[in-house]
Design an enzyme around this catalytic site. Structure first.
Site, short mmCIF file in Angstrom:
data_model
loop_
_atom_site.label_atom_id
_atom_site.label_comp_id
_atom_site.label_asym_id
_atom_site.label_seq_id
_atom_site.Cartn_x
_atom_site.Cartn_y
_atom_site.Cartn_z
N GLY A 194 -21.23 -32.51 1.44
CA GLY A 194 -22.41 -33.37 1.56
C GLY A 194 -22.18 -34.54 2.50
O GLY A 194 -23.05 -34.89 3.31
N CYS A 195 -21.00 -35.12 2.43
CA CYS A 195 -20.69 -36.28 3.27
C CYS A 195 -20.54 -35.87 4.73
O CYS A 195 -20.93 -36.61 5.64
CB CYS A 195 -19.43 -36.97 2.76
SG CYS A 195 -19.62 -37.58 1.06
N THR A 196 -20.00 -34.68 4.96
CA THR A 196 -19.87 -34.17 6.32
C THR A 196 -21.26 -33.90 6.91
O THR A 196 -21.54 -34.27 8.05
CB THR A 196 -19.01 -32.89 6.32
OG1 THR A 196 -17.71 -33.23 5.83
CG2 THR A 196 -18.89 -32.32 7.72
N GLY A 252 -23.00 -37.32 7.63
CA GLY A 252 -22.44 -37.94 8.82
C GLY A 252 -22.89 -37.23 10.09
O GLY A 252 -23.23 -37.86 11.10
#
Length: 158
Positions: free
Chosen positions: A44-46, A49
């Protein structure tokens, strides 16, 4: 402490990627998007970003800087940024100073166990350093586009 819409955001300085420090007060004259994510190199963070990275030029056109924040160390942030070609800085907030300023540390559940972690959140700060918008409990799909549209609208209103 809770930040209110329209209130000045207290200045902070933190270690960031690229052997730099990020100071909010040094960004005056620019809108700033600060987005908090739980952990570098997770799916999710990738994706989040990457979504901000892919809109970087449009944010720049709206006089808006982007900075990401997590509790990861500086080396993890550097690797995350390099691996995914992020063109904005990431803040390593191991001591949670910036997280606490924006009140994003929340009790979360993972596999039935409770722990304190970062609630995915984004804040849009206007060119005078006041909080213009906030998004808490963010779901990644479509989020970066929504933030971009808010930044563009804020910039156009100046």
């Amino acid at each position: 402490m809770s930040l209110g819409i329209g209130q000045p955001v207290p200045d902070f300085t933190a270690s960031a990627t690229g052997d730099t420090t990020f100071s909010l007060s040094e960004q005056k004259g620019h809108q700033v998007v600060i987005y908090f994510y739980p952990r570098a190199n997770t799916p999710g963070c990738t994706t989040e970003g990457g979504d901000f990275r892919d809109r970087q030029d449009a944010f720049a056109t709206a006089n808006t800087l982007i900075v990401g924040v997590s509790r990861d160390g500086l080396r993890a942030q550097q690797n995350f940024r390099a691996k995914h070609g992020f063109t904005f800085d990431l803040i390593a907030d191991k001591d949670e100073t910036v997280c606490q300023l924006f009140d994003v540390i929340k009790l979360k559940k993972l596999y039935g166990k409770e722990h304190l972690g970062i609630e995915r959140s984004t804040f849009l700060i206007d060119a005078e350093g006041r909080l213009a918008r906030e998004w808490r409990g963010v779901k990644v799909p479509g989020h970066a586009q929504e933030v971009l549209e808010a930044a563009q609208a804020l910039h156009a209103a100046r």
